[in-house]
Motif scaffolding. Structure first.
Motif, PDB file in Angstrom:
ATOM      1  N   THR A 338       0.954  -1.246   0.118  1.00 50.11           N
ATOM      2  CA  THR A 338       0.088  -0.013   0.134  1.00 50.11           C
ATOM      3  C   THR A 338       1.106   1.441   0.101  1.00 50.11           C
ATOM      4  O   THR A 338       2.326   1.130   0.332  1.00 50.11           O
ATOM      5  CB  THR A 338      -1.011   0.067   1.333  1.00 50.11           C
ATOM      6  N   LEU A 339       0.331   2.271  -0.345  1.00 47.69           N
ATOM      7  CA  LEU A 339       0.990   3.593  -0.688  1.00 47.69           C
ATOM      8  C   LEU A 339       0.346   4.550   0.481  1.00 47.69           C
ATOM      9  O   LEU A 339      -0.715   4.881   0.610  1.00 47.69           O
ATOM     10  CB  LEU A 339       0.957   4.184  -1.741  1.00 47.69           C
ATOM     11  N   ASP A 340       1.104   4.922   1.613  1.00 52.11           N
ATOM     12  CA  ASP A 340       0.877   5.633   2.862  1.00 52.11           C
ATOM     13  C   ASP A 340       1.254   7.152   2.292  1.00 52.11           C
ATOM     14  O   ASP A 340       2.392   7.349   2.293  1.00 52.11           O
ATOM     15  CB  ASP A 340       1.327   5.169   3.923  1.00 52.11           C
ATOM     16  N   LEU A 341       0.414   8.245   2.263  1.00 51.27           N
ATOM     17  CA  LEU A 341       0.725   9.438   2.040  1.00 51.27           C
ATOM     18  C   LEU A 341       0.661  10.367   3.280  1.00 51.27           C
ATOM     19  O   LEU A 341       0.543  11.585   2.999  1.00 51.27           O
ATOM     20  CB  LEU A 341      -0.042   9.868   0.776  1.00 51.27           C
ATOM     21  N   GLY A 342       0.613   9.754   4.169  1.00 54.15           N
ATOM     22  CA  GLY A 342       0.393  10.472   5.449  1.00 54.15           C
ATOM     23  C   GLY A 342       1.522  11.464   5.878  1.00 54.15           C
ATOM     24  O   GLY A 342       1.094  12.444   6.508  1.00 54.15           O
ATOM     25  N   THR A 343       2.657  11.136   5.431  1.00 54.28           N
ATOM     26  CA  THR A 343       3.736  11.874   5.870  1.00 54.28           C
ATOM     27  C   THR A 343       4.492  12.168   4.562  1.00 54.28           C
ATOM     28  O   THR A 343       5.577  12.318   4.387  1.00 54.28           O
ATOM     29  CB  THR A 343       4.890  11.048   7.027  1.00 54.28           C
ATOM     30  N   MET A 344       3.866  12.630   3.455  1.00 55.95           N
ATOM     31  CA  MET A 344       4.379  12.949   2.040  1.00 55.95           C
ATOM     32  C   MET A 344       4.814  14.577   2.311  1.00 55.95           C
ATOM     33  O   MET A 344       4.026  15.398   2.500  1.00 55.95           O
ATOM     34  CB  MET A 344       3.225  12.722   0.988  1.00 55.95           C
ATOM     35  N   PRO A 345       6.061  14.718   2.033  1.00 53.09           N
ATOM     36  CA  PRO A 345       6.677  15.942   2.100  1.00 53.09           C
ATOM     37  C   PRO A 345       6.481  16.853   0.775  1.00 53.09           C
ATOM     38  O   PRO A 345       6.390  15.952  -0.435  1.00 53.09           O
ATOM     39  CB  PRO A 345       8.378  15.915   2.345  1.00 53.09           C
ATOM     40  N   ALA A 346       6.560  17.950   0.635  1.00 49.21           N
ATOM     41  CA  ALA A 346       6.501  18.753  -0.614  1.00 49.21           C
ATOM     42  C   ALA A 346       7.404  19.928  -0.647  1.00 49.21           C
ATOM     43  O   ALA A 346       7.587  20.345   0.487  1.00 49.21           O
ATOM     44  CB  ALA A 346       4.920  19.297  -0.855  1.00 49.21           C
ATOM     45  N   VAL A 347       7.726  20.078  -1.826  1.00 42.14           N
ATOM     46  CA  VAL A 347       8.932  21.333  -1.718  1.00 42.14           C
ATOM     47  C   VAL A 347       8.444  22.033  -3.053  1.00 42.14           C
ATOM     48  O   VAL A 347       8.253  21.683  -3.806  1.00 42.14           O
ATOM     49  CB  VAL A 347      10.320  20.798  -1.817  1.00 42.14           C
ATOM     50  N   ILE A 348       8.681  23.295  -2.739  1.00 44.56           N
ATOM     51  CA  ILE A 348       8.445  24.431  -3.845  1.00 44.56           C
ATOM     52  C   ILE A 348       9.783  25.234  -3.740  1.00 44.56           C
ATOM     53  O   ILE A 348      10.397  25.611  -2.865  1.00 44.56           O
ATOM     54  CB  ILE A 348       7.502  25.549  -3.490  1.00 44.56           C
ATOM     55  N   PHE A 349      10.400  25.178  -5.195  1.00 46.41           N
ATOM     56  CA  PHE A 349      11.705  25.498  -5.195  1.00 46.41           C
ATOM     57  C   PHE A 349      11.791  27.132  -5.713  1.00 46.41           C
ATOM     58  O   PHE A 349      12.635  27.404  -6.612  1.00 46.41           O
ATOM     59  CB  PHE A 349      12.631  24.596  -6.482  1.00 46.41           C
ATOM     60  N   THR A 350      11.107  27.834  -5.131  1.00 42.62           N
ATOM     61  CA  THR A 350      11.209  29.425  -5.105  1.00 42.62           C
ATOM     62  C   THR A 350      12.712  29.546  -4.223  1.00 42.62           C
ATOM     63  O   THR A 350      13.075  28.685  -3.337  1.00 42.62           O
ATOM     64  CB  THR A 350      10.088  29.950  -4.597  1.00 42.62           C
ATOM     65  N   ASP A 351      13.033  30.964  -3.908  1.00 45.56           N
ATOM     66  CA  ASP A 351      13.781  31.308  -3.103  1.00 45.56           C
ATOM     67  C   ASP A 351      13.146  32.566  -2.286  1.00 45.56           C
ATOM     68  O   ASP A 351      12.901  33.660  -2.729  1.00 45.56           O
ATOM     69  CB  ASP A 351      15.119  31.804  -3.846  1.00 45.56           C
ATOM     70  N   PRO A 352      13.006  32.163  -0.819  1.00 42.85           N
ATOM     71  CA  PRO A 352      13.300  30.910  -0.181  1.00 42.85           C
ATOM     72  C   PRO A 352      12.278  29.811  -0.526  1.00 42.85           C
ATOM     73  O   PRO A 352      11.291  30.015  -1.151  1.00 42.85           O
ATOM     74  CB  PRO A 352      12.866  31.477   1.178  1.00 42.85           C
ATOM     75  N   GLN A 353      12.850  28.676  -0.589  1.00 39.61           N
ATOM     76  CA  GLN A 353      12.188  27.616  -0.655  1.00 39.61           C
ATOM     77  C   GLN A 353      10.819  27.340   0.220  1.00 39.61           C
ATOM     78  O   GLN A 353      10.959  28.034   1.567  1.00 39.61           O
ATOM     79  CB  GLN A 353      13.104  26.397  -0.589  1.00 39.61           C
ATOM     80  N   VAL A 354       9.915  26.692  -0.030  1.00 39.29           N
ATOM     81  CA  VAL A 354       8.691  26.327   0.621  1.00 39.29           C
ATOM     82  C   VAL A 354       8.768  24.760   0.825  1.00 39.29           C
ATOM     83  O   VAL A 354       8.872  24.117  -0.311  1.00 39.29           O
ATOM     84  CB  VAL A 354       7.469  26.852   0.207  1.00 39.29           C
ATOM     85  N   ALA A 355       8.723  24.238   2.138  1.00 34.32           N
ATOM     86  CA  ALA A 355       8.745  22.954   2.266  1.00 34.32           C
ATOM     87  C   ALA A 355       7.839  22.591   3.552  1.00 34.32           C
ATOM     88  O   ALA A 355       7.535  23.309   4.290  1.00 34.32           O
ATOM     89  CB  ALA A 355      10.078  22.445   2.817  1.00 34.32           C
ATOM     90  N   THR A 356       6.752  21.522   3.126  1.00 34.36           N
ATOM     91  CA  THR A 356       5.790  21.078   4.134  1.00 34.36           C
ATOM     92  C   THR A 356       5.393  19.729   4.180  1.00 34.36           C
ATOM     93  O   THR A 356       5.932  18.975   3.420  1.00 34.36           O
ATOM     94  CB  THR A 356       4.223  21.876   3.555  1.00 34.36           C
ATOM     95  N   VAL A 357       5.099  19.320   5.324  1.00 33.18           N
ATOM     96  CA  VAL A 357       4.554  17.792   5.532  1.00 33.18           C
ATOM     97  C   VAL A 357       3.780  17.830   6.929  1.00 33.18           C
ATOM     98  O   VAL A 357       3.622  18.741   7.666  1.00 33.18           O
ATOM     99  CB  VAL A 357       5.962  17.009   6.006  1.00 33.18           C
ATOM    100  N   GLY A 358       2.662  16.928   6.629  1.00 37.10           N
ATOM    101  CA  GLY A 358       1.669  16.808   7.521  1.00 37.10           C
ATOM    102  C   GLY A 358       0.623  17.653   7.390  1.00 37.10           C
ATOM    103  O   GLY A 358       0.300  18.357   6.666  1.00 37.10           O
ATOM    104  N   LEU A 359      -0.024  18.153   8.594  1.00 36.57           N
ATOM    105  CA  LEU A 359      -1.036  19.009   8.504  1.00 36.57           C
ATOM    106  C   LEU A 359      -0.615  20.479   8.760  1.00 36.57           C
ATOM    107  O   LEU A 359       0.048  20.809   9.660  1.00 36.57           O
ATOM    108  CB  LEU A 359      -2.087  18.550   9.780  1.00 36.57           C
ATOM    109  N   THR A 360      -1.468  21.529   8.173  1.00 38.64           N
ATOM    110  CA  THR A 360      -1.526  22.892   8.682  1.00 38.64           C
ATOM    111  C   THR A 360      -2.266  22.942   9.733  1.00 38.64           C
ATOM    112  O   THR A 360      -3.186  22.049  10.336  1.00 38.64           O
ATOM    113  CB  THR A 360      -2.020  23.657   7.433  1.00 38.64           C
ATOM    114  N   GLU A 361      -2.252  24.243  10.574  1.00 44.46           N
ATOM    115  CA  GLU A 361      -2.771  24.466  11.585  1.00 44.46           C
ATOM    116  C   GLU A 361      -4.608  24.274  11.403  1.00 44.46           C
ATOM    117  O   GLU A 361      -5.374  23.569  12.129  1.00 44.46           O
ATOM    118  CB  GLU A 361      -2.587  25.747  12.265  1.00 44.46           C
ATOM    119  N   ALA A 362      -4.967  24.794  10.355  1.00 42.98           N
ATOM    120  CA  ALA A 362      -6.283  25.024  10.000  1.00 42.98           C
ATOM    121  C   ALA A 362      -6.655  23.426   9.693  1.00 42.98           C
ATOM    122  O   ALA A 362      -8.062  23.202   9.872  1.00 42.98           O
ATOM    123  CB  ALA A 362      -6.338  25.756   8.622  1.00 42.98           C
ATOM    124  N   GLU A 363      -5.952  22.474   8.964  1.00 47.83           N
ATOM    125  CA  GLU A 363      -6.272  21.285   8.594  1.00 47.83           C
ATOM    126  C   GLU A 363      -6.409  20.384  10.063  1.00 47.83           C
ATOM    127  O   GLU A 363      -7.298  19.380  10.008  1.00 47.83           O
ATOM    128  CB  GLU A 363      -5.212  20.579   7.761  1.00 47.83           C
TER     129      GLU A 363
END
Length: 468
Positions: A338-363
């Motif tokens: 199975t594929l568990d995406l619960g801890t999937m990281p995401a990166v946006i290669f702007t400068d500064p970079q944006v990197a996220t994983v897990g829940l935001t506060e709103a979520e």
């Protein structure tokens, strides 16, 4: 069920998902027919990740030569950009990687046969392939995998289709650097390319229908917007294009904020799954706006047919595609993955970079958690201080009672390098207290995770620079 060693698997596509599925199935004893209608390698190596990151890196170097925090002590000089030469360098690396990681592997693999043509399902066990060199070939299979990816979306904007607008694909393949560039879009691709072209010398105007990165914590979009404005990129929020015209080599974009003019127009408003030619409806396969619905085992709603990557309803990241393809390869050969995406990281290669994983506060709040969060400005991270670059922040979201980490959002230089530590912390269900007690190497950006975790219980401004 056939014996795995005699099972024949058809794989449609040759990108990250398809290659992973083909290689894993072959590794497990299956015979594979891989069908590709275009260029081997799919989006990532040909028109996506690889060429875009080369362009972004070149633009970063150009930016540092022009302006840096050390200009009072190190001389700066505006670079001369040779776009045709940069494109040639970019494409040479693309071709090198395509041959090494795709064409070369397939050439030498005894269990994988490559067929060049466009596949279409006849039924749940048969494909017909319109061959590139002419004629048709029927392919019978025991299991099939769909990894056909996606392409830039075409928004229903009056006049757009009659103009030579850029998509991300054509922008990356162009040997010209426009003096003025309008970018429609406010998500990952739009932001990465807008900043890259601005740093290479274009005057860029970015049109956001609402705000930048509207799917993220609002502070993330605000931080990227501030960085763009500092670099001279014009950001127009709450701005929607109503019509596009093209006269005398000039784009005219009519918006609710007035008419805008530029030499080039880049439209980056999303991607469309490449599924319309597969005849999926005749099989009863469920799709949503062309995206194939898959379960945790990567199986579609038709038994025996699997899919992964950008043609599905999964997040559009090549590492998600490859992981899904690999697991589908296991499942098509009798396994249970199975594929568990619960801890999937995401990166946006702007400068500064944006990197996220897990829940935001709103979520987290929407999911019913009692939440406590902390935001650490980079003025409190020693690595950022010695870099003389303190733009951005690190935010940790935790469960209030237990202190368990729920999510991380970071806007920082090299944020993409620190986020994997947060992935491991989430996977291990660590608390912010435990993270704050861990040893982190000093003068690294990832130390910001420790410092942010410590702010749950103390004032980090009152600690010595490398206090534990």
């Amino acid at each position: 069920m056939n014996d795995v060693k005699t099972r024949h698997i058809a794989v449609i596509g040759s990108g990250g998902a398809a290659m992973a599925a083909a290689l894993k199935a072959a590794e497990r004893g299956a015979r594979v027919t891989l069908i590709e209608r275009g260029t081997l390698g799919g989006t990532c190596v040909n028109t996506g990740c690889v060429p875009s990151k080369i362009l972004i890196r070149a633009a970063h170097i150009a930016h540092l030569r022009k302006v840096s925090p050390f200009d009072s002590s190190l001389s700066a000089q505006v670079p001369r950009v040779n776009r045709p030469a940069l494109l040639a360098q970019q494409q040479a690396r693309v071709e090198e990687l395509r041959d090494a990681k795709y064409a070369g592997i397939l050439r030498d693999h005894p269990a994988i046969t490559v067929v060049h043509g466009e596949a279409r399902f006849v039924d749940g066990r048969t494909l017909t392939v319109a061959l590139r060199e002419g004629g048709e070939q029927a392919v019978r299979f025991d299991r099939a995998f769909i990894g056909t990816g996606a392409r830039p979306a075409f928004p229903p904007l009056p006049g757009l289709a009659e103009t030579p607008y850029w998509t991300s694909t054509t922008a990356l393949a162009s040997d010209t650097l426009p003096e003025r560039l309008i970018v429609i879009g406010a998500s990952v691709v739009a932001l990465e390319l807008a900043q890259a072209f601005a740093r290479l010398g274009s005057r860029v105007t970015l049109l956001a229908r609402s705000r930048l990165l509207s799917g993220e914590d609002s502070a993330v979009g605000d931080a990227v917007e501030a960085a763009f404005r500092r670099e001279g990129i014009e950001v127009l929020k709450q701005t929607q294009a109503r019509r596009v015209d093209y006269f005398d080599n000039l784009f005219i974009v009519d918006t609710n904020a007035g008419k805008l003019r530029a030499d080039r127009l880049l439209v980056a408003t999303g991607r469309t799954p490449n599924t319309e030619a597969l005849n999926l409806a005749s099989l009863g396969m469920e799709t949503a706006r062309g995206a194939i619905r898959v379960d945790a085992h990567l199986q579609t709603t038709v038994p025996g047919l699997y899919a992964a990557g950008d043609c599905t309803d999964q997040p559009q990241f090549v590492y998600v595609a490859a992981a899904g393809g690999s697991r589908a390869g296991i499942n098509m050969t009798g396994g249970e993955a199975t594929l568990d995406l619960g801890t999937m990281p995401a990166v946006i290669f702007t400068d500064p970079q944006v990197a996220t994983v897990g829940l935001t506060e709103a979520e987290a709040l929407e999911q019913g958690f009692s939440v406590e969060s902390r935001v650490l400005d980079l003025e409190n991270v020693p690595r950022a201080l010695v870099n003389f670059d303190t733009q951005g922040f690190i935010k940790l979201v935790a469960e209030r009672d237990s202190g368990r980490l729920l999510g991380v959002q970071a806007v920082a230089g090299d944020a993409g390098e620190l986020i994997q530590s947060a992935v491991f912390a989430l996977r291990a269900r660590m608390t912010v207290q435990a993270i704050g007690d861990e040893l982190f190497p000093y003068l690294t950006m990832v130390e910001g995770l420790k410092l942010c975790a410590q702010t749950f219980t103390r004032d980090v401004t009152q600690l010595s620079c490398c206090a534990g």
